[in-house]
Every structure is written in C-alpha cells, then in structure tokens.
Scaffold this motif. Structure first.
Motif, PDB file in Angstrom:
ATOM      1  N   GLY A 111       0.776  -1.228   0.000  1.00  0.00           N
ATOM      2  CA  GLY A 111       0.000   0.000   0.000  1.00  0.00           C
ATOM      3  C   GLY A 111       0.805   1.273   0.000  1.00  0.00           C
ATOM      4  N   HIS A 112       2.146   1.212   0.003  1.00  0.00           N
ATOM      5  CA  HIS A 112       3.005   2.393  -0.008  1.00  0.00           C
ATOM      6  C   HIS A 112       3.583   2.576  -1.408  1.00  0.00           C
ATOM      7  N   ASP A 113       3.488   3.781  -1.929  1.00  0.00           N
ATOM      8  CA  ASP A 113       3.997   4.080  -3.269  1.00  0.00           C
ATOM      9  C   ASP A 113       5.515   4.001  -3.285  1.00  0.00           C
ATOM     10  N   VAL A 114       6.056   3.368  -4.329  1.00  0.00           N
ATOM     11  CA  VAL A 114       7.506   3.230  -4.496  1.00  0.00           C
ATOM     12  C   VAL A 114       7.838   3.471  -5.964  1.00  0.00           C
ATOM     13  N   ASP A 115       9.078   3.864  -6.222  1.00  0.00           N
ATOM     14  CA  ASP A 115       9.568   4.005  -7.599  1.00  0.00           C
ATOM     15  C   ASP A 115      11.081   3.913  -7.584  1.00  0.00           C
ATOM     16  N   ASP A 116      11.673   3.918  -8.768  1.00  0.00           N
ATOM     17  CA  ASP A 116      13.120   3.721  -8.885  1.00  0.00           C
ATOM     18  C   ASP A 116      13.921   5.003  -8.731  1.00  0.00           C
ATOM     19  N   SER A 117      13.278   6.130  -8.436  1.00  0.00           N
ATOM     20  CA  SER A 117      14.005   7.394  -8.322  1.00  0.00           C
ATOM     21  C   SER A 117      14.495   7.660  -6.905  1.00  0.00           C
ATOM     22  N   THR A 118      13.978   6.933  -5.925  1.00  0.00           N
ATOM     23  CA  THR A 118      14.328   7.220  -4.532  1.00  0.00           C
ATOM     24  C   THR A 118      15.637   6.573  -4.106  1.00  0.00           C
ATOM     25  N   LEU A 133       2.874 -10.649   1.249  1.00  0.00           N
ATOM     26  CA  LEU A 133       3.319  -9.298   0.895  1.00  0.00           C
ATOM     27  C   LEU A 133       2.671  -8.921  -0.423  1.00  0.00           C
ATOM     28  N   ASP A 134       1.934  -7.821  -0.403  1.00  0.00           N
ATOM     29  CA  ASP A 134       1.209  -7.371  -1.592  1.00  0.00           C
ATOM     30  C   ASP A 134       2.072  -6.391  -2.380  1.00  0.00           C
ATOM     31  N   LEU A 193      11.629  -1.554   4.095  1.00  0.00           N
ATOM     32  CA  LEU A 193      11.591  -2.638   5.066  1.00  0.00           C
ATOM     33  C   LEU A 193      10.143  -2.962   5.418  1.00  0.00           C
ATOM     34  N   VAL A 194       9.799  -4.231   5.412  1.00  0.00           N
ATOM     35  CA  VAL A 194       8.465  -4.676   5.802  1.00  0.00           C
ATOM     36  C   VAL A 194       8.596  -5.597   7.002  1.00  0.00           C
TER      37      VAL A 194
END
Length: 479
Positions: A395-402, A414-415, A407-408
């Motif tokens: 449910g948390h937005d992620v991308d390759d720019s960060t 895991l969705d 950590l989960v």
C-alpha cells in the motif's frame, strides 16, 4: 523477598490457652459474671479453675453469631440494609473476569438474599471459591462453529480461525488474573494478530553512496573502517549494494579475500566476469546470477566487461555450515514460480541452481508486475529494492528514483502492485544465537565468531595475500 516475610498467623509466640487464664487477670465485669453463672459445663481437657473456664467460654460465645463459627457482620443502617436486600446480582457475560456469585445466607443475614451454592467443604466458615467465566464455546479448542459456513475454506480463513482461538486463550488468561493494563495488551495483540497475515511497511532508508556503489544494508567493521550506513544488517543479510558501472574493468578491487560469507551477484544490465583462486572463472550476463561461498576462506575477483548495473547481496554462513568447502555457482537463467523469479534460496519448494549448500534459511526473489508473495512468518523482516518502474509495496507508493530500501515487518503475505514495477525482495530467518563480528582487510572482509578469531585469520590473510584459502585455516575458534 517474600520468603523472608513471616506469613500472617504464624507468629513464634505460643498460642494462648484460655483455660490457664489467671483469676487475677479477669476484669471486674468478668468476675461479676462468674459469680452468677453456673458451672455445669465439663472442663476435662483444660486445666485451671472451672469458673474461669466457664466465664471465658461464655465471652467467646457472646462474640460469635449463634449457630455459626464466623463473627457476625457489623450492624448497618436501615437504608444501607434495604439497599443491600434490593440489589440483584449482575448477569455473567463471556468477557467478565469471573462469574458473579450471590452471598451466603447465615443466621444473622437477611432472609431476602438468595442462597449461595454449597461450598466444596462442609466445615463451618468455609468459603466459596471464586470462579471465572468461560469463553464462548465457539472459541474453545476443538469446538465447532455456531452454524454451517457457506464460504469455502481458504488460507486466509484458517489464519483468522487460528487468530480467533489465540485471542480467546488470551482472554481466558486475563479473566483469571488480569488487570486493565493487561486487557489493553490483549486488545493490542488482537489488532496485531488480526492484521499479522499481511506484511506492512515499517521503514524506508535511503542509500549511502560511495562512488558508483550505493550501500543499502551494512556499515563499518569492528575497527570503524568502511562505509558508514544507518542500517547495519538484517540478519542473516550483512551487506546489500547496488552499483551502476559506467565502463568495463570496474571496480578495480582485484582479487580480495572472504571468510564466512556468501556473495550473491545479480546482473541487471550488461555483463560481469569473475575468477577465483579455486581454479574457476566465468562470466554472467543480464538476467543471470552468480554466487561465491567462501567457507573458511577463498579469494575472488569481479569486474565489468562493459557498462553494467549489478545488485549484490552478502549473507553470513550459519555456524553449522562453516566447515563446508568453498563453492562458486553460476546460473544464466533462474526458475520462476507464479511470476516470481527465485534468484537465490527456495520459494514454494523451488530452489535456485545458484544456491550453495552453505546458504542460510533465506530467499532472494525478483518480482515483475503485480503479485502476492507468500513469505513464511519465520522471516521476521524483508527488504525490498526497486530495480525499475513504479508501483506500491503493502500500500506504499515506491519508484526507482528514490534509491532506498523498503523494510516490511512480520506477516505471511506481501502485496506488490504495479504493472511496470520490477523489484527485488530479500527475506531470511535470523540466527540470534550466533554472535559475529565483521572485519575488513586486503580489499575484502570476513564475518567471524569473535574478535580474536578475526585478528588471527586477518593476520594469515595479510601473510598469504591472494593465495589465501580455507586450507590456511587449521585450528581457530571458528573451526
């Protein structure tokens, strides 16, 4: 502490014998009573004057309720007595700490109160043991559900059933000897166990850059050398790096030693060559993987054949597998299970061909597109690194720019969402009973059981150079 406190009623003073009370100790009122009382009561077992015995006995009878062995209750006002007689017991509920019981009826108590159930003991003055309420029958082990279920059994329903049973057990414990604070803990555990099936994000840590290398997990060694990073390790994971190499021949580390670790390399773009002092050499192209299990010692070298992007994970070897000889494995392709590529370790019974025998209980997976990963709860944490694209993790937005590691926490699934998301997930079971130290030397490093062993082996590495192998480790604390 409590063993040093004398229990109530166990004084060292000998018990008082009423029959030996001296006549001079009696009060004037007692003496007056003695002169008018009869002496028909036999006193065959207690020595002393009969009049004193009779008077003492009559005093004790005056202080006790007639027909019982208990002291009478204090007198209450008429208003308090009427309120007590009109009070009705509260009904017992499944979540009450104990079932409500009505007071017993004595000769001096009002007759309007309902009688107490008989006690286990028939002796005068016996009290009724407090009883706690039982949980609902549907929550007891082995009990059937209240009615037939119309939905088919699934893994999620089984998890919820186990969670409900666990929570009812906690409630029964609280009913027995709980407090308000413990009830709040039970409520917190209920929330945690109910939501525990789905893993959630617990932290996001940015990378620490050092040239072309981005450090995501791992920090300085025991002497303070290396790249300082806030996330020291995720046992059994001790190092996690990504690197974008602009040209061939990099990095220029050359042959370097390892001890007690397994270096796992994933080639995302380009190609990488490797060689070792065990007689092996080869290359790995994009999509392939390579592992070097050092055992008790070996040296290897990796460098790019062209511009490349690589992903390297380093695990520590379990103590019971440290005696296994070093090994180097390459796999141009890896198996895939339900859209999930198994880079290293096992997933759903499928094992990657690049997994050495000394590998710990862990898995390195690569997911492209939406997926729901089944990660056992024995892995208390997992690290996710976005390779390319964007999407969502739990449910948390992620991308390759960060350029960060996500950590989960605990759970069983895991969705992952995102049609163009390419992500690597690493999870493992920690080895908490095996302490270790990390030490650098000769452009390499090792994981050792203690500092003296690290110093001895690093001294051997300094003397042997790139010829160092496990054959040079003869008798150490790590053996």
């Amino acid at each position: 502490f409590f063993s040093s406190v004398e229990p109530s009623g166990s004084s060292n003073t000998p018990p008082r014998t009423f029959g030996t009370l001296p006549t001079s100790a009696a009060s004037p009122s007692i003496a007056a009573t003695t002169s008018t009382s009869t002496t028909t009561t036999p006193t065959t077992t207690t020595p002393g004057p009969p009049k004193t015995t009779t008077t003492t006995t009559r005093r004790r009878r005056r202080r006790r309720a007639p027909g019982t062995g208990t002291r009478p209750k204090k007198k209450r006002s008429s208003s308090a007595r009427s309120a007590a007689t009109s009070r009705t017991p509260l009904p017992s509920t499944p979540f009450s700490r104990r079932a409500t019981s009505t007071p017993s009826t004595t000769a001096c108590a009002p007759t309007t109160k309902p009688p107490r159930p008989p006690a286990s003991s028939t002796s005068p003055g016996a009290t009724t043991t407090r009883r706690r309420a039982r949980a609902p029958s549907s929550c007891r082990p082995g009990a059937s559900s209240p009615g037939p279920s119309t939905t088919p059994a699934s893994s999620e329903s089984k998890i919820r059933a186990r969670t409900s049973l666990h929570t009812c057990n906690l409630l029964r414990t609280w009913q027995k000897e709980g407090s308000i604070l413990e009830l709040l803990v039970v409520a917190l555990l209920w929330t945690t166990t109910t939501a525990g099936a789905m893993r959630s994000v617990v932290g996001r840590i940015a990378a620490t850059s050092s040239g072309p290398i981005n450090r995501l997990v791992g920090t300085v060694d025991v002497a303070g050398r290396g790249t300082l990073h806030p996330l020291h390790d995720l046992d059994p994971l001790v190092l996690l790096d990504t690197a974008e190499i602009p040209e061939a021949g990099l990095p220029k580390f050359g042959a370097h030693p390892h001890f007690g670790v397994i270096a796992c390399t994933v080639v995302l773009e380009g190609s990488v060559a490797d060689r070792d002092n065990l007689g092996g050499s080869g290359s790995t192209t994009a999509g392939g993987v390579y592992s070097c299990s050092s055992g008790k010692g070996c040296c290897h070298d990796e460098h790019s054949l062209e511009a490349a992007k690589i992903f390297q994970v380093v695990f520590r070897i379990p103590r019971d597998k440290l005696d296994l000889p070093p090994s180097v494995l390459r796999a141009p392709e890896v198996p895939e299970v339900d859209g999930v590529k198994v880079l290293f370790g096992d997933y759903h019974g499928i094992r990657s061909p690049a997994t050495p025998d000394a590998f710990p209980d862990a898995a390195v997976l690569r997911v492209a597109g939406p997926a729901t990963l089944d990660l056992p709860d024995k892995y208390p944490h997992a690290a996710c690194v976005v390779v390319r694209g964007s999407g969502a993790v739990a449910g948390h937005d992620v991308d390759d720019s960060t350029g960060e590691v996500i950590l989960v926490g605990r759970g069983t699934t895991l969705d992952i969402q995102g049609d163009d998301l390419d992500i690597v997930v690493i999870a493992g079971a920690p080895m908490l009973d095996e302490p270790w130290v990390k030490k650098l030397g000769n452009n390499g490093f090792g994981v050792f059981p203690d500092l003296p062993t690290a110093n001895d082996i690093m001294a051997t590495i300094a003397a042997r150079g790139t010829d160092f192998t496990y054959h040079d480790v003869v008798d150490t604390a790590a053996a």
